[in-house]
Design a protein around this motif. Structure first.
Motif, PDB file in Angstrom:
ATOM      1  N   ARG A  15       0.830  -1.196   0.000  1.00  0.00           N
ATOM      2  CA  ARG A  15       0.000   0.000   0.000  1.00  0.00           C
ATOM      3  C   ARG A  15       0.872   1.257   0.000  1.00  0.00           C
ATOM      4  O   ARG A  15       1.927   1.294   0.631  1.00  0.00           O
ATOM      5  N   ILE A  16       0.401   2.277  -0.709  1.00  0.00           N
ATOM      6  CA  ILE A  16       1.108   3.563  -0.739  1.00  0.00           C
ATOM      7  C   ILE A  16       0.557   4.424   0.401  1.00  0.00           C
ATOM      8  O   ILE A  16      -0.631   4.777   0.407  1.00  0.00           O
ATOM      9  N   LEU A  17       1.425   4.750   1.360  1.00  0.00           N
ATOM     10  CA  LEU A  17       0.988   5.458   2.558  1.00  0.00           C
ATOM     11  C   LEU A  17       1.567   6.866   2.615  1.00  0.00           C
ATOM     12  O   LEU A  17       2.674   7.116   2.128  1.00  0.00           O
ATOM     13  N   LYS A  18       0.803   7.752   3.247  1.00  0.00           N
ATOM     14  CA  LYS A  18       1.256   9.124   3.483  1.00  0.00           C
ATOM     15  C   LYS A  18       1.912   9.202   4.866  1.00  0.00           C
ATOM     16  O   LYS A  18       1.698   8.327   5.710  1.00  0.00           O
ATOM     17  N   PRO A  19       2.703  10.242   5.123  1.00  0.00           N
ATOM     18  CA  PRO A  19       3.321  10.388   6.456  1.00  0.00           C
ATOM     19  C   PRO A  19       2.275  10.440   7.571  1.00  0.00           C
ATOM     20  O   PRO A  19       2.544  10.065   8.706  1.00  0.00           O
ATOM     21  N   SER A  20       1.050  10.892   7.260  1.00  0.00           N
ATOM     22  CA  SER A  20      -0.036  10.925   8.242  1.00  0.00           C
ATOM     23  C   SER A  20      -1.358  11.035   7.495  1.00  0.00           C
ATOM     24  O   SER A  20      -1.376  11.288   6.283  1.00  0.00           O
TER      25      SER A  20
END
Length: 487
Positions: free
Chosen positions: A163-168
């Motif tokens: 999965r491509i995740l953001k810093p928050s």
């Protein structure tokens, strides 16, 4: 034998720089046949083309490349260590037939941690070299690597998804791994970035062999959490420490020190060469691996070790602080290069006595036994294979054919013809030896002439000692094709 140097090549030899760098030799087809590095390109490359070298018959496979060189390239580097790194990369890229190299062309599995991601993931892969990724390995097989990942995620719940995740601000639904305690669900913001990075750092430390150091760090962190009255976190750290301690506790201690070591032994018999690596971490033997080498016939053990070390560690293998070798490699820059890869000093030991000498002897003896076992298996498989025995009887062969070469021509339209060679060893496909030939001298669809060209090109290399002599040659077609191949 080569009596003179062609004009274009001679001109390049005159203007070689007296600088460190890498040289690339190509044959008439433009294929890279040898890659080497030198502290002085001028001195090293010219040494190959001395009149005495060109006039005498080559006695070793590595000497034969001199007589096949048609062109030369070079790349200047700032120092010899940089040249060594570039040489290793180019050998891995081109797989030149005159360089000593790892025999298996398969890629060994590694564990990769995507450090450049906001929440790094851990995976098993056979590809290396991606930026922002740390690799651990290689491992003997995928099953071993996957089991290690399974144990690691039990202790350090790092994600294994893509999965491509953001810093928050991640608002995804947690997967099953979160519910069974094998992932901390950064996809659903169930863990802070700082705490997650601590998990990743601990996993990297453990994979690097720093079990003792990791336990000390976790104990310090546990005490700090308790002092700050964060009892739930302290309990998690306590359980994590116990789990880390359990990993590998069945291993016997073979070193009184806690230093990490790779012990490398080598053995050779005829055209066979094998390297055995014993991996010692925290004083315990945790893994051993072996590698067979190509193009090692006639080479000394120091030369083989230098070639092996460059390829093995350039693939992303963990570099320990101590390297214990059977002989000193024929390359003085290796220690500096390894230190650069490690990011700290690497010491090379060639022990004559003591504990390390005994370990080297174990590695050497194991390498020797692996060669003997390989030869026995090849002989046994060839003589016991019912199909090969039946083939021997049908064709009235003097012995069971241990190696079979097969040739065929494929025509795709009037202007596209390709020759192919397949090889069977011990009755099994040996894809390392498969070859494709682009037809060069035949116009139109003349199968007879094409078979003649392909077999002539291949068996010139066999006569030069570059490839093994088969026990049986199969030609697809009729008597015309067979007669063409027999010319």
């Amino acid at each position: 034998m080569r009596s003179k140097i062609e004009g274009n090549l001679e001109g390049k030899l005159k203007f070689l720089p007296d600088s460190p760098g890498v040289y690339i030799m190509r044959d008439l087809k433009g294929d890279v046949i040898y890659v080497g590095k030198a502290s002085s390109l001028k001195a090293r490359v010219k040494s190959y083309f001395q009149p005495s070298s060109l006039s005498r018959p080559p006695t070793r496979p590595i000497e034969r490349f001199i007589h096949n060189v048609a062109d030369l390239e070079y790349i200047v580097t700032r120092n010899e260590v940089e040249a060594l790194m570039l040489e290793a990369n180019l050998i891995r890229r081109y797989q030149p037939r005159y360089n000593v190299r790892l025999r298996d062309d398969k890629r060994y599995p590694f564990i990769r941690i995507t450090l450049s991601d906001p929440f790094p993931g851990i995976h098993v892969t056979r590809e290396t070299g991606e930026e922002g990724v740390r690799y651990f390995g290689p491992f003997v097989n995928t099953a071993v690597a996957r089991q290690i990942v399974k144990e690691l995620t039990r202790i350090f719940p790092i994600r294994t998804c893509d999965r491509i995740l953001k810093p928050s601000g991640n608002r995804m639904r947690p997967c099953l791994n979160y519910h069974i305690g094998r992932c901390s669900a950064p996809c659903a913001d169930r863990i802070s970035a700082e705490e997650y990075q601590d998990l990743v750092k601990s996993a990297c430390t453990l994979l690097s062999g720093g079990k003792g150091r990791l336990i000390e760090e976790l104990q310090t962190e546990m005490k700090r959490a308790a002092e700050e009255l964060k009892f739930e976190r302290a309990a998690k750290l306590r359980d994590r420490i116990e789990a880390v301690r359990e990993m590998g506790d069945h291993q016997s201690v073979i070193s009184p020190s806690a230093d990490d070591e790779d012990v490398v032994g080598i053995a050779s018999q005829g055209d066979e060469a094998c390297v055995q690596v014993l991996m010692v971490r925290d004083g315990k033997l945790i893994e051993r691996e072996h590698f067979f080498l190509w193009g090692a016939e006639g080479a000394g053990h120091g030369e083989m070790l230098a070639a092996f070390l460059k390829q093995f560690y350039s693939e992303g293998s963990y570099v320990p602080g101590h390297l214990v070798l059977q002989e000193r490699p024929d390359d003085e820059a290796i220690a500096d290069w390894l230190s650069k890869l490690r990011g700290g000093r690497v010491q090379i030991h060639v022990p004559a006595k003591g504990r390390r000498a005994k370990l080297v002897e174990i590695a050497r003896r194991n390498a020797e036994l692996l060669i003997e076992e390989r030869r026995r298996n090849m002989a046994a498989s060839a003589t016991e294979n019912p199909a090969l025995i039946r083939l021997k009887e049908l064709l009235d062969l003097p012995s069971v054919p241990a190696r079979i070469d097969g040739f065929d021509i494929s025509n795709i339209g009037p202007d596209h013809a390709v020759g192919s060679m397949v090889v069977f060893e011990k009755g099994e496909p040996s894809k390392n030896w498969y070859r494709k030939f682009r037809i060069k001298t035949v116009e139109g669809q003349d199968d007879f002439a094409m078979i003649y060209e392909v077999t002539m090109r291949h068996y010139r290399r066999v006569i030069d000692g570059e490839e093994p002599i088969p026990d049986l040659i199969l030609i697809d077609g009729g008597r015309g094709q067979l007669n063409a191949a027999c010319q």
